[in-house]
Scaffold this active site. Structure first.
Site, PDB file in Angstrom:
ATOM      1  N   ASP A  89      -0.792  -8.517  -6.172  1.00 63.55           N
ATOM      2  CA  ASP A  89      -0.222  -6.971  -5.502  1.00 63.55           C
ATOM      3  C   ASP A  89       1.090  -6.371  -6.241  1.00 63.55           C
ATOM      4  O   ASP A  89       2.226  -6.782  -6.214  1.00 63.55           O
ATOM      5  CB  ASP A  89      -0.017  -7.928  -4.127  1.00 63.55           C
ATOM      6  CG  ASP A  89      -1.098  -8.276  -3.664  1.00 63.55           C
ATOM      7  OD1 ASP A  89      -1.648  -9.184  -4.486  1.00 63.55           O
ATOM      8  OD2 ASP A  89      -1.173  -8.721  -2.743  1.00 63.55           O
ATOM      9  N   LYS A 153      -4.031  -1.001  -1.413  1.00 62.30           N
ATOM     10  CA  LYS A 153      -3.252  -2.369  -0.400  1.00 62.30           C
ATOM     11  C   LYS A 153      -2.374  -1.213   0.305  1.00 62.30           C
ATOM     12  O   LYS A 153      -1.802  -0.849  -0.471  1.00 62.30           O
ATOM     13  CB  LYS A 153      -2.224  -3.492  -0.749  1.00 62.30           C
ATOM     14  CG  LYS A 153      -1.588  -4.382  -0.076  1.00 62.30           C
ATOM     15  CD  LYS A 153      -0.872  -5.588  -0.776  1.00 62.30           C
ATOM     16  CE  LYS A 153      -0.002  -5.636   0.217  1.00 62.30           C
ATOM     17  NZ  LYS A 153       0.736  -7.613  -0.502  1.00 62.30           N
ATOM     18  N   LYS A 182      -6.974  -3.542   0.994  1.00 62.96           N
ATOM     19  CA  LYS A 182      -6.084  -4.560   2.111  1.00 62.96           C
ATOM     20  C   LYS A 182      -5.258  -4.181   2.812  1.00 62.96           C
ATOM     21  O   LYS A 182      -4.249  -3.606   2.951  1.00 62.96           O
ATOM     22  CB  LYS A 182      -5.498  -5.748   1.193  1.00 62.96           C
ATOM     23  CG  LYS A 182      -4.252  -6.935   1.341  1.00 62.96           C
ATOM     24  CD  LYS A 182      -3.879  -8.046   0.517  1.00 62.96           C
ATOM     25  CE  LYS A 182      -2.968  -8.775   1.070  1.00 62.96           C
ATOM     26  NZ  LYS A 182      -2.176  -9.516  -0.309  1.00 62.96           N
TER      27      LYS A 182
END
Length: 223
Positions: A89, A153, A182
């Site tokens: 991430d 995300k 996400k």
């Protein structure tokens, strides 16, 4: 709705202990969460704790502010993969976003993406949607969607505003179908988690994961 397979069970506090990581991993295995997301120094141990289960190990790159040099993010990425991370991430360079330096953002991701693809890992790019203008979110979606990252995300959880239904809906509208979303940051209730999924999120980053799935009626493995 059973949320466990949507959840990346997360602890990213700067004072995280090994015991925190062990608890996180054991909970992830017990409740069948999709992944654990841990600070980079704990990737090896998390990988050991989840063992041969289906729980993936994720970590963060350029966290939490995103303004690390590209070379630093490359080094973090390589080390995380060596340590056993399945998913990464990465925080986008938010200074570049705010200054509309879209060329820099493209350079950053096109430098890192081949490393990810070569090792068949998953990359999620964090854009910190809660503090961006709508047009900045859209441009990020165009860049990352066009280059084919796995996920965009919403948030790190460290900005003043985390995930929102509106941001997820906006992102879904401007991302190609093959790029997932996400949502993370401030997800503490089953209702909010459910609403984010209905808005288009396919992963949720949560630290309150156990409470959320219990609220939704989960009782253990397979839920």
């Amino acid at each position: 709705m059973k949320l466990n397979k949507y959840i990346d069970h997360t602890v990213l506090k700067p004072v995280t202990t090994l015991e925190d990581i062990k608890t996180l991993c054991m909970e992830a295995v017990e409740y069948g969460f999709a992944a654990v997301c841990v600070p980079p120094p704990f990737v090896k141990m998390a990988k050991t704790f989840v063992g041969s289960t289906t729980v993936k190990t994720a970590t963060v790159i350029g966290f939490p502010f995103g303004y690390s040099a590209v070379e630093a993010k490359v080094a973090e990425t390589v080390l995380a993969i060596i340590d056993g991370a399945d998913e990464l991430d990465m925080v986008a360079n938010l200074i570049a976003v705010r200054n509309k330096d879209w060329e820099y953002l493209e350079k950053e991701i096109t430098t890192i993406l081949p490393i990810i693809r070569n090792k068949q890992k998953v990359i999620k790019v964090i854009i910190e949607s809660g503090i961006l203008l709508e047009e900045e979110i859209i441009r990020c979606c165009e860049i990352y969607g066009g280059l084919g990252v796995d996920f965009v995300k919403t948030s790190t959880g460290y900005a003043e505003k985390g995930a929102s239904i509106e941001a997820v809906q906006l992102m879904r509208k401007h991302l190609p179908p093959n790029v997932q979303i996400k949502a993370s940051g401030g997800i503490r209730t089953f209702a909010f988690a459910r609403d984010l999924i209905e808005a288009g999120a396919t992963k949720l980053g949560c630290s309150a994961s156990v409470a959320i799935v219990k609220e939704g009626g989960a009782a253990g493995p397979g839920y």
